[in-house]
Design an enzyme around this catalytic site. Structure first.
Site, mmCIF file in Angstrom:
data_model
loop_
_atom_site.group_PDB
_atom_site.id
_atom_site.type_symbol
_atom_site.label_atom_id
_atom_site.label_comp_id
_atom_site.label_asym_id
_atom_site.label_seq_id
_atom_site.Cartn_x
_atom_site.Cartn_y
_atom_site.Cartn_z
ATOM 1 N N SER A 2 40.221 -91.768 27.477
ATOM 2 C CA SER A 2 41.258 -91.888 26.632
ATOM 3 C C SER A 2 41.201 -90.374 26.079
ATOM 4 O O SER A 2 40.558 -89.579 26.216
ATOM 5 C CB SER A 2 40.773 -92.784 25.450
ATOM 6 O OG SER A 2 39.615 -92.203 24.800
ATOM 7 N N LYS A 3 42.258 -90.237 24.909
ATOM 8 C CA LYS A 3 42.499 -88.915 24.245
ATOM 9 C C LYS A 3 41.036 -88.565 23.720
ATOM 10 O O LYS A 3 40.795 -87.268 23.803
ATOM 11 C CB LYS A 3 43.517 -88.793 23.202
ATOM 12 C CG LYS A 3 44.859 -88.784 23.802
ATOM 13 C CD LYS A 3 45.733 -88.399 22.772
ATOM 14 C CE LYS A 3 47.167 -88.254 23.394
ATOM 15 N NZ LYS A 3 48.210 -88.470 22.275
#
Ligand code: GLU
Length: 464
Positions: A239-240
């Site tokens: 994920s980011k």
């Protein structure tokens, strides 16, 4: 000749996963003295932007990944795709399908109710009647109805797809005439002479469809390498938060391009237990056959470790230049060599290096209150005065050790513990309790600046 490609869709920035497949493709082309080409898949006008294309090119430039030849833009190739659509129609390998949206929805619902796989039923596959009015047809390709489609994958081995289970006569041009993704990718790869496709395994399910297109058009099917995804430490999709961010953000965080590339090449590929690879080594050693079969795990500590390695081994000239982006100007600083020689060993990122340097070379304008309370107890001022005197009298003062000797002298002479001098001196020099070793700090500041800071601290009367 090996021809590989990177084919990003410019819907946003270039992220780590994309960059890794770009790197693999680049290395494999270079290793074989082949070609690495760049194709911008910008047919989705709503989601694509020029800025995103610019961002991808900028990232390539920062990382030194050079593509060969002109960049291909899918948005400029409508005429080519139209020609091949027509060819397939003429050859009876594709056909116009007049099924309306409502009809298609009804078909799907019925299939779902029967617990069948939802798929187009081939109604217009062999249609030779009069087409219904008022429906703009889509174009569908005649996919094999039975049998197997085998993807000979260089990473996963042969992956067998049953035509019956996964294919139907999929759409290759929409009602507005625009060609669809799997159709144009196959055409472009074939026309651009790409014979080795390295891409993320999230594309594996597209590959049988692309093979149908290759075969219908009589093109050679390239060799595929589908690279397993990068996961976070918890084994989930990146994920980011754990790194799936803009590649250029790594530049801003102070990572060196060679550290990022070295980090990425090891995500899913290995060569024995070697961790450090120069670009030349990567080019010489990379082989997609050695790509791991399972997902790789993103590990920030590893990236930091590599970055520290490359910072440590960078020339002071280069670091000076890179540090200007982090607000540190050392080009005409007379202590540049000692600053960088001593501090480049201690930083994980350029940002950290800049902070370490600033912490020392910028004279503190205030003293941390808590630190003052702790450090300036008892005879701290007297200790500092004695230290200043001994420092003034010292002969050789260059290396951290020279300064250490002066501190030792005061400790012995005044019969005090090291903390009694270390703490007030640290606050005097840096304004706070933390920071690198005082001997290093002083060797960077030099005698005069050290004395000036000590004098200022004494004058500020910062005792309790
Ligand atoms: N444009 C696709 C993407 O950005 C890549 C297509 C491919 O590599 O075949 O995911």
């Amino acid at each position: 000749m090996v021809v590989t490609r990177f084919a990003p869709s410019p819907t946003g920035y270039l992220h780590i996963g994309g960059l890794r497949t770009a790197l693999f493709s680049y290395l494999w082309a270079r290793k074989n003295n082949g070609k690495f080409v760049l194709r911008i898949e910008d047919t989705d006008k709503k989601r694509n932007s020029e800025e995103a294309t610019e961002a991808i090119l900028k990232a390539f430039e920062w990382l030194g990944l050079e593509a060969d030849g002109e960049i291909t833009y899918q948005s400029k190739r409508d005429a080519i795709y139209a020609k091949y659509l027509q060819q397939l129609l003429d050859e009876g390998k594709a056909y116009k399908c007049y099924m309306s949206r409502e009809e298609l929805d009804a078909l799907r619902e019925q299939q779902m109710a029967n617990k069948e796989r939802t798929k187009y039923d081939g109604k217009y596959r062999d249609f030779d009647g009069t087409p219904p009015e008022g429906v703009e047809p889509v174009i569908r390709i005649k996919a094999p109805l039975t049998g197997e489609i085998v993807v000979h994958d260089g990473v996963k081995g042969d992956v067998v797809f049953q035509a019956e289970d996964i294919l139907d006569d999929f759409v290759i041009a929409r009602a507005d005439g625009s060609p669809t993704y799997n159709f144009v990718v196959a055409i472009d790869d074939a026309l651009m002479g790409i014979n080795e496709v390295i891409r993320g395994d999230d594309h594996l399910s597209n590959t049988p469809k692309q093979i149908v297109v290759y075969e219908a058009l009589g093109f050679n099917v390239p060799t595929f390498y589908h690279v397993p995804m990068i996961h976070n430490q918890q084994g989930k999709k990146l994920s980011k938060r754990d790194g799936a961010t803009d590649v250029m953000a790594y530049k801003e965080m102070g990572y060196l391009p060679e550290a990022l590339l070295n980090f990425l090449v090891r995500l899913g590929w290995s060569h024995g237990d070697q961790e450090i690879f120069s670009m030349d080594e990567m080019k010489g050693l990379f082989n997609p056959k050695d790509i791991n079969k399972s997902a790789s795990i993103y590990n920030t500590e590893k990236l930091d470790w590599l970055n520290a390695h490359y910072i440590k081994n960078s020339s002071n000239e280069r670091l000076t230049e890179l540090l200007t982006e982090f607000g540190v100007v050392l080009s005409s600083h007379d202590k540049r060599e000692i600053i960088l020689d001593t501090l480049k060993e201690r930083a994980k990122t350029l940002k950290e290096l800049a902070e370490l340097i600033n912490e020392i070379i910028i004279t503190p304008t205030a003293y941390d209150e808590k630190a003052v309370k702790k450090a300036f107890k008892g005879n701290a001022i007297e200790v500092l005065e004695t230290f200043a005197n001994r420092l003034e009298a010292a002969q050789e003062l260059h290396l951290p050790n020279d300064y250490h000797h002066v501190m030792e002298k005061v400790v012995t002479e005044m019969e005090i513990g090291f903390g009694k001098i270390g703490n007030p001196l640290r606050v005097a020099l840096l304004g706070k309790m933390s920071g690198p070793g005082l001997d290093v700090v002083m060797s960077i500041l030099g005698r005069d600046e050290t004395l000036a800071r000590v004098a200022k601290a004494i004058l500020s009367n910062i005792e309790e």
